[in-house]
Design a protein around this motif. Structure first.
Motif, PDB file in Angstrom:
ATOM      1  N   LEU A  22       0.834  -1.206   0.000  1.00 41.20           N
ATOM      2  CA  LEU A  22       0.000   0.000   0.000  1.00 41.20           C
ATOM      3  C   LEU A  22       0.867   1.253   0.000  1.00 41.20           C
ATOM      4  O   LEU A  22       1.693   1.437   0.899  1.00 41.20           O
ATOM      5  N   PRO A  23       0.723   2.102  -0.993  1.00 45.82           N
ATOM      6  CA  PRO A  23       1.507   3.347  -1.029  1.00 45.82           C
ATOM      7  C   PRO A  23       0.918   4.404  -0.095  1.00 45.82           C
ATOM      8  O   PRO A  23      -0.256   4.321   0.290  1.00 45.82           O
ATOM      9  N   GLN A  24       1.726   5.388   0.238  1.00 48.22           N
ATOM     10  CA  GLN A  24       1.225   6.504   1.027  1.00 48.22           C
ATOM     11  C   GLN A  24       0.569   7.507   0.083  1.00 48.22           C
ATOM     12  O   GLN A  24       1.173   7.917  -0.898  1.00 48.22           O
ATOM     13  N   PHE A  25      -0.672   7.873   0.386  1.00 51.03           N
ATOM     14  CA  PHE A  25      -1.369   8.821  -0.477  1.00 51.03           C
ATOM     15  C   PHE A  25      -2.278   9.711   0.349  1.00 51.03           C
ATOM     16  O   PHE A  25      -2.669   9.374   1.475  1.00 51.03           O
ATOM     17  N   ILE A  26      -2.598  10.862  -0.228  1.00 55.44           N
ATOM     18  CA  ILE A  26      -3.487  11.831   0.422  1.00 55.44           C
ATOM     19  C   ILE A  26      -4.508  12.303  -0.613  1.00 55.44           C
ATOM     20  O   ILE A  26      -4.144  12.653  -1.738  1.00 55.44           O
ATOM     21  N   LEU A  27      -5.764  12.312  -0.228  1.00 50.69           N
ATOM     22  CA  LEU A  27      -6.839  12.835  -1.071  1.00 50.69           C
ATOM     23  C   LEU A  27      -7.289  14.176  -0.492  1.00 50.69           C
ATOM     24  O   LEU A  27      -7.668  14.264   0.674  1.00 50.69           O
ATOM     25  N   SER A  47       9.334   0.796  -0.659  1.00 47.11           N
ATOM     26  CA  SER A  47       9.045  -0.646  -0.671  1.00 47.11           C
ATOM     27  C   SER A  47       8.775  -1.130  -2.092  1.00 47.11           C
ATOM     28  O   SER A  47       7.764  -1.781  -2.369  1.00 47.11           O
ATOM     29  N   THR A  48       9.645  -0.805  -3.010  1.00 45.55           N
ATOM     30  CA  THR A  48       9.453  -1.158  -4.419  1.00 45.55           C
ATOM     31  C   THR A  48       9.709  -2.649  -4.648  1.00 45.55           C
ATOM     32  O   THR A  48      10.475  -3.273  -3.891  1.00 45.55           O
ATOM     33  N   PRO A  49       9.100  -3.228  -5.693  1.00 42.66           N
ATOM     34  CA  PRO A  49       8.161  -2.597  -6.627  1.00 42.66           C
ATOM     35  C   PRO A  49       6.731  -2.581  -6.067  1.00 42.66           C
ATOM     36  O   PRO A  49       6.377  -3.400  -5.229  1.00 42.66           O
ATOM     37  N   TYR A  50       5.927  -1.657  -6.570  1.00 44.32           N
ATOM     38  CA  TYR A  50       4.500  -1.595  -6.234  1.00 44.32           C
ATOM     39  C   TYR A  50       3.738  -2.264  -7.373  1.00 44.32           C
ATOM     40  O   TYR A  50       3.945  -1.939  -8.540  1.00 44.32           O
ATOM     41  N   TYR A  51       2.875  -3.209  -7.038  1.00 45.63           N
ATOM     42  CA  TYR A  51       2.156  -3.992  -8.038  1.00 45.63           C
ATOM     43  C   TYR A  51       0.685  -3.582  -8.113  1.00 45.63           C
ATOM     44  O   TYR A  51       0.052  -3.262  -7.086  1.00 45.63           O
ATOM     45  N   TYR A  52       0.155  -3.623  -9.332  1.00 45.97           N
ATOM     46  CA  TYR A  52      -1.290  -3.486  -9.538  1.00 45.97           C
ATOM     47  C   TYR A  52      -1.869  -4.887  -9.679  1.00 45.97           C
ATOM     48  O   TYR A  52      -1.397  -5.677 -10.509  1.00 45.97           O
ATOM     49  N   LYS A  53      -2.863  -5.218  -8.876  1.00 43.53           N
ATOM     50  CA  LYS A  53      -3.446  -6.563  -8.912  1.00 43.53           C
ATOM     51  C   LYS A  53      -4.946  -6.463  -9.157  1.00 43.53           C
ATOM     52  O   LYS A  53      -5.675  -5.736  -8.492  1.00 43.53           O
ATOM     53  N   ALA A  54      -5.385  -7.231 -10.138  1.00 42.56           N
ATOM     54  CA  ALA A  54      -6.820  -7.285 -10.477  1.00 42.56           C
ATOM     55  C   ALA A  54      -7.044  -8.456 -11.421  1.00 42.56           C
ATOM     56  O   ALA A  54      -6.180  -8.783 -12.247  1.00 42.56           O
ATOM     57  N   ASP A  55      -8.198  -9.108 -11.286  1.00 47.88           N
ATOM     58  CA  ASP A  55      -8.571 -10.227 -12.161  1.00 47.88           C
ATOM     59  C   ASP A  55      -7.511 -11.333 -12.172  1.00 47.88           C
ATOM     60  O   ASP A  55      -7.217 -11.933 -13.222  1.00 47.88           O
ATOM     61  N   GLY A  56      -6.916 -11.581 -11.026  1.00 45.97           N
ATOM     62  CA  GLY A  56      -5.941 -12.659 -10.913  1.00 45.97           C
ATOM     63  C   GLY A  56      -4.582 -12.347 -11.499  1.00 45.97           C
ATOM     64  O   GLY A  56      -3.723 -13.232 -11.590  1.00 45.97           O
ATOM     65  N   VAL A  57      -4.344 -11.092 -11.916  1.00 47.50           N
ATOM     66  CA  VAL A  57      -3.066 -10.689 -12.506  1.00 47.50           C
ATOM     67  C   VAL A  57      -2.408  -9.650 -11.608  1.00 47.50           C
ATOM     68  O   VAL A  57      -3.071  -8.762 -11.071  1.00 47.50           O
ATOM     69  N   ILE A  62       5.724   1.056 -15.127  1.00 51.77           N
ATOM     70  CA  ILE A  62       6.617   2.211 -15.119  1.00 51.77           C
ATOM     71  C   ILE A  62       6.080   3.234 -16.114  1.00 51.77           C
ATOM     72  O   ILE A  62       5.302   2.907 -17.007  1.00 51.77           O
ATOM     73  N   ARG A  63       6.519   4.479 -15.928  1.00 53.81           N
ATOM     74  CA  ARG A  63       6.112   5.529 -16.847  1.00 53.81           C
ATOM     75  C   ARG A  63       7.092   5.617 -18.013  1.00 53.81           C
ATOM     76  O   ARG A  63       8.306   5.654 -17.823  1.00 53.81           O
ATOM     77  N   VAL A  64       6.597   5.617 -19.227  1.00 55.73           N
ATOM     78  CA  VAL A  64       7.385   5.835 -20.438  1.00 55.73           C
ATOM     79  C   VAL A  64       6.696   6.949 -21.204  1.00 55.73           C
ATOM     80  O   VAL A  64       5.624   6.743 -21.782  1.00 55.73           O
TER      81      VAL A  64
END
Length: 413
Positions: A22-27, A47-57, A62-64
């Motif tokens: 979980l990243p640190q974020f502010i709304l 705490s890298t890498p940060y992963y996106y997880k959804a639908d079993g993936v 990274i930004r390009v």
């Protein structure tokens, strides 16, 4: 949006469910032109890498440019090392120190520092662990080629663009092995494919090299210590053209983003390979940490004939970093070298003569030093051209054929 609180809760829930760790974020709710807005601020995490997880993936991104793309395996591996506060060069391998030699490292260290490389230094400098096992940094400093990616490909192209390596390359070399060997080989390749020019004055001459030697060294050191050694099948590339030298190394900016986004005069130093960087600093290849790019610019600015048009350029992507050094003797408005004053390209023998004649030397001493037996041919081919160009002078100019005649290099300013 009509219900800022509801939207904020939904975004917060999705971040917690789909991003790990979980990243640190502010709304933050904002108002602009009578409209309700919601600003999301995400702090850089360790705490890298940060992963996106959804639908079993589960994927890391990274930004390009302006888009997010799935991170290649080697970038994920580097992020894992960063997240565990490790670097490639600090990792211990199964290679035993006593099975390898370090002659070049120890000789270079003695030459540049005046100190002997003691057995205990291998541990204190991070080249081995206490059990005598080499780290990756140690393997990169052995006389043997033990890290496959420790390579440098050099090409002198004919003209201003790349072409066929068989038809359009004037010179082509491949080097592999010890990092000091790669540094020396890369420097020599650029030096051998550069031209030495000068302006003759009344009492002295002013050298006009194509590139600042110190700038070249800084660029190569930067490539060797900051490159990504994890990328399989990768190497540093030196591409020389009529008007420039391009030095490209694997791995983008270690801290993310691109060098184009930063001011090189205020950029913070982040070292991908801290053990290697520290060793090169000890051997005085680097003046101080974080000053390499600025040094490349400042040394180039000292060259005779320099203008802003010849300022070095730095570019990077997610996968590589490039330094471009401009040839200050190249006419940007023409298609060839056009220098209005007297110009000469020095041969290897000419360089030897000028280096040897810092104190007066006889013709016979010069011939023996350069490996020539035929004095007449040596004089016609090598000594006379240097005399005519003003780079070498006689100690007894009124009596050219005097048996006491000697030669001395004209002082360069």
């Amino acid at each position: 949006m009509s219900d800022v609180q509801k939207v904020a809760e939904a975004i917060s829930r999705l971040i917690k469910e789909r991003i790990t760790p979980l990243p640190q974020f502010i709304l933050k709710p904002l108002q602009e032109d009578g409209k309700n807005l919601l600003a999301l601020e995400v702090s850089p995490g360790r705490s890298t890498p940060y992963y996106y997880k959804a639908d079993g993936v589960m994927e890391a991104y990274i930004r390009v440019g302006n888009e997010s793309v799935i991170a290649p395996d080697y970038i994920v591996n580097e992020l894992i090392l960063k997240g565990t506060n490790q670097s490639f060069d600090t990792l211990t391998t199964d290679a035993v120190k006593k099975d390898y030699s370090f002659t070049l490292l120890e000789a270079t260290y003695l030459e540049r520092t005046g100190l002997r490389f003691e057995p205990s230094d291998y541990v204190s400098f991070g080249l081995t662990d206490k059990n005598g096992l080499l780290t990756n940094a140690g393997k990169l400093m052995t006389d043997q080629h033990t890290v496959y990616n420790s390579r440098m490909f050099c090409t002198r192209w004919n003209g201003l663009e790349k072409g066929s390596i068989f038809d359009d390359a004037l010179d082509d070399k491949e080097y592999e092995g010890n990092l000091i060997y790669l540094l020396n080989s890369g420097s020599e390749f650029i030096r051998n494919n550069s031209k030495v020019r000068f302006v003759k004055k009344a009492q002295y001459r002013v050298d006009k090299p194509d590139y600042a030697e110190r700038a070249v060294t800084e660029a190569l050191v930067n490539a060797l210590i900051h490159r990504d050694y994890i990328v399989l099948g990768s190497e540093i590339h030196i591409d020389m053209f009529d008007d420039r030298v391009e030095i490209t190394s694997p791995g983008g900016m270690f801290g993310g983003g691109s060098i184009q986004e930063y001011d090189i005069y205020s950029i913070r130093s982040m070292r991908r390979n801290p053990v290697i960087a520290d060793l090169f600093h000890r051997m005085k290849y680097m003046e101080r940490r974080g000053s390499g790019l600025r040094k490349i610019v400042s040394e180039t600015e000292k060259l005779p004939g320099y203008t802003e048009a010849y300022k070095p350029e730095f570019t990077s992507t997610a996968t590589d970093f490039r330094v471009i050094l401009k040839n200050v003797n190249y006419n940007l408005e023409g298609d060839a070298h056009q220098v209005t004053h007297q110009v000469i390209e020095l041969s290897t023998v000419s360089k030897q003569i000028l280096a040897f004649c810092t104190t007066p030397k006889s013709k016979k001493e010069l011939a023996v030093f350069c490996g020539f037996k035929d004095l007449r041919n040596f004089t016609l081919k090598h000594i006379n051209p240097l005399l005519e160009s003003g780079q070498l002078e006689m100690t007894i100019p009124d009596k050219p054929k005097s048996r006491n005649q000697k030669y001395i290099t004209v002082r360069s300013e």
